[in-house]
Design a protein around this motif. Structure first.
Motif, PDB file in Angstrom:
ATOM      1  N   UNK A  97       0.807  -1.212   0.000  1.00  0.00           N
ATOM      2  CA  UNK A  97       0.000   0.000   0.000  1.00  0.00           C
ATOM      3  C   UNK A  97       0.851   1.279   0.000  1.00  0.00           C
ATOM      4  N   UNK A  98       1.898   1.265  -0.823  1.00  0.00           N
ATOM      5  CA  UNK A  98       2.721   2.459  -0.992  1.00  0.00           C
ATOM      6  C   UNK A  98       2.252   3.227  -2.232  1.00  0.00           C
ATOM      7  N   UNK A  99       2.664   4.473  -2.330  1.00  0.00           N
ATOM      8  CA  UNK A  99       2.397   5.293  -3.514  1.00  0.00           C
ATOM      9  C   UNK A  99       3.310   4.824  -4.635  1.00  0.00           C
ATOM     10  N   UNK A 100       2.750   4.180  -5.651  1.00  0.00           N
ATOM     11  CA  UNK A 100       3.556   3.587  -6.719  1.00  0.00           C
ATOM     12  C   UNK A 100       4.289   4.623  -7.557  1.00  0.00           C
ATOM     13  N   UNK A 101       3.884   5.875  -7.484  1.00  0.00           N
ATOM     14  CA  UNK A 101       4.516   6.927  -8.283  1.00  0.00           C
ATOM     15  C   UNK A 101       5.474   7.785  -7.471  1.00  0.00           C
TER      16      UNK A 101
END
Length: 286
Positions: A78-82
């Motif tokens: 659940x990390x920010x992929x960008x």
């Protein structure tokens, strides 16, 4: 609630497409499944678009790391992929996979094994090429009976005859990057000694102090004694305990939901994360 927090698709070294994987998760009776392909989030969009009603997707990745010469994997949820820093590191690891595979192929050819880059690339398809694809080529050629049999000192294991190193992230840097991208960091299968050397407990203690959130305890590569030892260590360090199938489709013998994570632990993971949110299924529609 049945929660499986470690699976792979054709975006890396699994044999099911992301869409097939989430549909199979529903058939397997899973309520929550995490897609954690190696060093890539490329399969997330397809998985979300195909997500059946009643199944929730946790977006993630399994990051390739190395400490003191020992290879290890870090599950990121659940990390920010960008987020730029973590994205750049994932790309650096992925970009090194092709020359690494080509180096292993060269070593195999020098040993008289007629494997080719074209064969390995065909097996990898659109996925990030890795050792399991080379192992599958050895199975096709009849050199070894199964993929697992390729991961020995004679062949692809760490330090083996055809092993080639690749860029791998320092785990403390991985933890920093994951947390900086709003994610949750869990050490994958830390006691999987059949894969090679394992990280000493002292290093896990240091990782916990650096922000590690949890350890994957219930896993097919951990026997009962290893699970008990890791569970005790996690309790001592205040780490979350997860369980997962590490599903790879037909490439491995594990099945979806073979090991699962306690729903309360899953809830804590979602509370800690702020880079992304779990995606509830909408019957296959985005």
């Amino acid at each position: 609630m049945r929660v499986d927090l470690h699976t792979h698709s054709t975006a890396s070294d699994g044999t099911d497409s992301p869409a097939e994987l989430v549909r199979k998760a529903a058939v397997a009776g899973l309520d929550v499944v995490a897609l954690t392909d190696h060093d890539t989030t490329r399969g997330h969009a397809e998985a979300i678009a195909a997500l059946p009603e009643g199944v929730t997707l946790v977006t993630g990745a399994e990051l390739s790391c190395r400490i003191d010469g020992i290879s290890m994997h870090m599950l990121a949820y659940l990390f920010d992929a960008e987020e730029p820093a973590l994205l750049a590191e994932r790309e650096l690891v992925r970009d090194d996979r092709v020359p690494r595979a080509q180096g292993m192929i060269t070593k195999l050819q020098e040993l008289g094994v007629p494997v080719t880059w074209e064969q390995v690339a065909r097996i990898a398809g659109d996925g990030s090429v890795g050792r399991p694809h080379v192992a599958s080529a050895l199975v096709e050629l009849g050199v070894v009976p199964t993929v697992n049999d390729a991961f020995t000192p004679d062949w692809l294991a760490d330090g083996g005859r055809v092993f080639v190193e690749k860029h791998e992230t320092d785990p403390f840097e991985a933890i920093r990057l994951i947390k900086g991208a709003g994610g949750v960091a869990v050490f994958a299968h830390p006691g999987a000694s059949k894969r090679g050397l394992t990280v000493p407990e002292a290093a896990i203690v240091e990782m916990a102090a650096a922000g590690l959130d949890g350890v994957e305890v219930d896993h097919m590569d951990h026997d009962a004694d290893t699970r008990a030892r890791l569970r005790g260590l996690a309790k001592e360090l205040g780490l979350l305990v997860t369980g997962s199938s590490d599903y790879h489709g037909s490439r491995k013998t594990c099945v979806l939901g073979e090991y699962t994570t306690d729903p309360e632990v899953y809830g804590e993971i979602t509370r800690r994360a702020f880079g992304a949110f779990p995606v509830p299924g909408a019957g296959g529609a985005v």
